[in-house]
Design a protein around this motif. Structure first.
Motif, short mmCIF file in Angstrom:
data_model
loop_
_atom_site.label_atom_id
_atom_site.label_comp_id
_atom_site.label_asym_id
_atom_site.label_seq_id
_atom_site.Cartn_x
_atom_site.Cartn_y
_atom_site.Cartn_z
N PRO A 192 0.80 -1.23 0.00
CA PRO A 192 0.00 0.00 0.00
C PRO A 192 0.84 1.28 0.00
N GLN A 193 1.92 1.30 0.74
CA GLN A 193 2.74 2.52 0.78
C GLN A 193 3.31 2.83 -0.60
N THR A 194 3.84 1.84 -1.28
CA THR A 194 4.38 2.02 -2.63
C THR A 194 3.28 2.47 -3.59
N SER A 228 -7.89 10.23 4.06
CA SER A 228 -6.96 9.49 4.91
C SER A 228 -6.63 8.17 4.23
N LEU A 229 -5.33 7.87 4.13
CA LEU A 229 -4.85 6.64 3.52
C LEU A 229 -4.13 5.81 4.57
N ASN A 230 -4.44 4.53 4.64
CA ASN A 230 -3.72 3.64 5.52
C ASN A 230 -2.61 2.99 4.72
N LEU A 231 -1.37 3.31 5.07
CA LEU A 231 -0.21 2.85 4.32
C LEU A 231 0.17 1.41 4.66
N VAL A 232 -0.53 0.80 5.60
CA VAL A 232 -0.27 -0.59 5.97
C VAL A 232 -1.31 -1.52 5.35
N SER A 233 -2.59 -1.18 5.52
CA SER A 233 -3.66 -2.06 5.02
C SER A 233 -4.14 -1.68 3.62
N GLY A 234 -3.95 -0.42 3.23
CA GLY A 234 -4.43 0.05 1.93
C GLY A 234 -5.80 0.70 2.01
N GLY A 235 -6.43 0.67 3.18
CA GLY A 235 -7.74 1.28 3.34
C GLY A 235 -7.69 2.79 3.16
N TYR A 236 -8.83 3.38 2.89
CA TYR A 236 -8.91 4.83 2.70
C TYR A 236 -10.29 5.32 3.12
N GLU A 248 -16.15 8.95 0.57
CA GLU A 248 -15.63 7.83 -0.22
C GLU A 248 -14.74 6.97 0.66
N LYS A 249 -14.90 5.64 0.58
CA LYS A 249 -14.10 4.77 1.44
C LYS A 249 -13.94 3.40 0.82
N GLY A 250 -12.95 2.68 1.29
CA GLY A 250 -12.70 1.32 0.83
C GLY A 250 -11.61 0.69 1.68
N GLY A 251 -11.40 -0.60 1.48
CA GLY A 251 -10.50 -1.34 2.34
C GLY A 251 -9.21 -1.82 1.72
N SER A 252 -8.96 -1.47 0.46
CA SER A 252 -7.73 -1.97 -0.17
C SER A 252 -7.30 -1.06 -1.32
#
Length: 91
Positions: free
Chosen positions: A13-15, A46-54, A61-65
């Motif tokens: 996710p970070q890459t 907001s972006l989760n750089l570990v799980s890929g969620g946003y 707008e949201k999602g898990g990957s």
């Protein structure tokens, strides 16, 4: 039936998010950027750089990957998103 995934299901996710957004702050689990799903001036996505969620705190707008993010951002179905990600990141 041909397998959709060759090596791994998700890119790091970070890459991925570093390629999608310039100047992203790394070194922590969550970071905020200007939302690409609506017009704005202040970072609300907001972006989760570990799980890929946003999650966008402004438009919802949201999602898990990273796959769901890619599908939403580029208006692609699941199979097309996987194919495009494979081409971009050479899984």
């Amino acid at each position: 039936m041909k397998a959709l995934f060759k090596k791994k299901i998700f890119i790091d996710p970070q890459t991925f998010y570093q390629n999608e957004f310039s100047g992203i702050k790394t070194g922590r689990e969550w970071t905020n950027v200007i939302c690409c799903f609506h017009d704005e001036r202040n970072p609300s996505l907001s972006l989760n750089l570990v799980s890929g969620g946003y999650f966008c705190h402004a438009c919802g707008e949201k999602g898990g990957s990273v796959v769901s993010f890619f599908m939403q951002r580029y208006s692609l179905g699941f199979k097309d998103a996987i194919r495009e990600l494979e081409m971009r990141y050479s899984w």
